[in-house]
Design an enzyme around this catalytic site. Structure first.
Site, PDB file in Angstrom:
ATOM      1  N   ASP A   1      33.718  35.998  41.411  1.00 50.87           N
ATOM      2  CA  ASP A   1      33.433  36.874  41.927  1.00 50.87           C
ATOM      3  C   ASP A   1      32.314  37.561  41.994  1.00 50.87           C
ATOM      4  O   ASP A   1      31.204  37.882  41.304  1.00 50.87           O
ATOM      5  CB  ASP A   1      34.221  38.499  40.870  1.00 50.87           C
ATOM      6  CG  ASP A   1      35.781  38.482  40.641  1.00 50.87           C
ATOM      7  OD1 ASP A   1      36.184  38.086  41.326  1.00 50.87           O
ATOM      8  OD2 ASP A   1      35.698  38.307  39.145  1.00 50.87           O
TER       9      ASP A   1
ATOM     10  N   GLU B   1      41.014  44.527  46.494  1.00 50.77           N
ATOM     11  CA  GLU B   1      39.845  45.038  45.212  1.00 50.77           C
ATOM     12  C   GLU B   1      39.107  44.709  45.786  1.00 50.77           C
ATOM     13  O   GLU B   1      38.351  43.343  46.952  1.00 50.77           O
ATOM     14  CB  GLU B   1      40.572  44.332  44.422  1.00 50.77           C
ATOM     15  CG  GLU B   1      40.846  42.887  44.824  1.00 50.77           C
ATOM     16  CD  GLU B   1      42.061  41.861  43.799  1.00 50.77           C
ATOM     17  OE1 GLU B   1      42.347  42.622  42.147  1.00 50.77           O
ATOM     18  OE2 GLU B   1      41.482  40.589  43.057  1.00 50.77           O
TER      19      GLU B   1
END
Length: 324
Positions: free
Chosen positions: A17, A197
């Site tokens: 991420d 997401e």
């Protein structure tokens, strides 16, 4: 004509991420999920390729109990009106579970000029319409208005997470309608989990682009793209169109598996850079979320005739640059 650099990929090892922010001070600031999911780290460097060896500072650590005690995921660093903010997701540990998929969004604030210094103050939970699984908040400004885009589970919709947008009253408070932009619907969005997401916003060529990631976090993980005109009502779902196919996905030939949860930055000469994580192998033992080898990577990208970004395929890993 600018040359296209090949970065020493992985750029930063074992950081999923990944988030890179190029500030006006000339530093690239980096954060991402650490394998232990127990803290938020920051680092900075004058060159992207130096982030891997940059000194790290722990900005914040999880609590032993309570809503901030488990699975600290996907921090993002933003500079807003003279202060630094970190958006991140955290869950609650209980006797019966480790908090998995019980996340909420939280915000930290730091008034220091350098976010690796000073004190990070907890602004609390960023409240959304539902008390449900929520994560991956990102923020951007457009035409004088600040927006938040995030992923959340609507209790009335089958699946794991959809993407939402809302205007912000301040960096930790939403105001007005909260609108769903996309829900997993295509075959590439529903493998393993029904997931949209990891949004990232790019403003180029008269348009607003939002990349997002879909499916489970193994080799099926991939990126899609939302597009709106820069003059459209960004809170109207009809203003947005979604790619029918992934715009960035696994390359077996280059041994890059499950690329996604990206961010964007630029080189000093203005070239745009895609920052993303991927694994260099396909087969994972156990839950992919606990495999630590989603490494942060970087590659330059361009645009097609329609003005949309063209990311190509994830490039193979390279050897680090030799030390001078």
């Amino acid at each position: 004509m600018s040359s296209t650099p090949v970065f020493p990929n992985p750029l930063v090892e074992q950081r999923a991420d990944p988030w890179v922010y190029l500030h006006t001070d000339g530093y690239y600031y980096f954060t991402g999920s650490v394998p232990e999911y127990d803290r938020i780290e920051l680092r900075r460097a004058k060159r992207l390729q130096d982030l891997g060896n940059a000194e790290t500072v722990v900005a914040w650590r999880k609590y032993e109990t309570g809503p901030l005690s488990a699975n600290i995921w996907a921090p993002e660093l933003h500079f807003i009106e003279g202060k630094w903010y970190i958006y991140f997701a955290a869950a609650r540990t209980t006797e019966t579970r480790d908090g998995l998929f019980d996340h909420r969004i939280f915000v930290l604030e730091n008034a220091s000029a350098n976010p690796l210094e000073g004190e990070w103050l907890e602004k609390g939970q960023l409240k959304t319409r539902w008390e449900s699984f929520a994560l991956d908040a990102t923020t951007f400004e457009h035409l004088g208005r600040r927006y938040l885009v995030w992923a959340q589970k609507d209790p009335q919709i089958f699946g794991n997470s959809n993407l939402y947008i809302s205007e912000m009253a301040n960096p930790w408070t939403l105001q007005g309608p909260q609108v769903m932009l996309t829900t997993p619907e295509h075959p590439w969005e529903v493998i393993g989990f029904l997931v949209n997401e990891g949004a990232a916003v790019l403003k180029r060529n008269g348009k607003i682009f939002i990349t997002f990631s879909a499916s489970a976090t193994d080799h099926h993980y991939c990126m899609g793209l939302l597009t709106a005109d820069e003059n459209a009502d960004l809170l109207d779902p009809a203003s947005w169109s979604k790619s029918q196919e992934p715009v960035f996905q696994t390359s077996e030939a280059n041994q890059q598996y499950g690329p996604g949860h990206n961010s964007f930055t630029t080189l000093p000469d203005g070239q745009d850079v895609l920052i993303f994580h991927a694994r260099s192998y396909k087969d994972i033992v156990g839950d992919p979320l606990y495999d630590p080898n989603r490494h942060a990577r970087a590659q330059v990208f361009g645009y097609g005739e329609d003005g949309a970004p063209v990311f190509g395929v994830p490039l193979p890993d390279t050897q680090p640059e030799p030390t001078p």
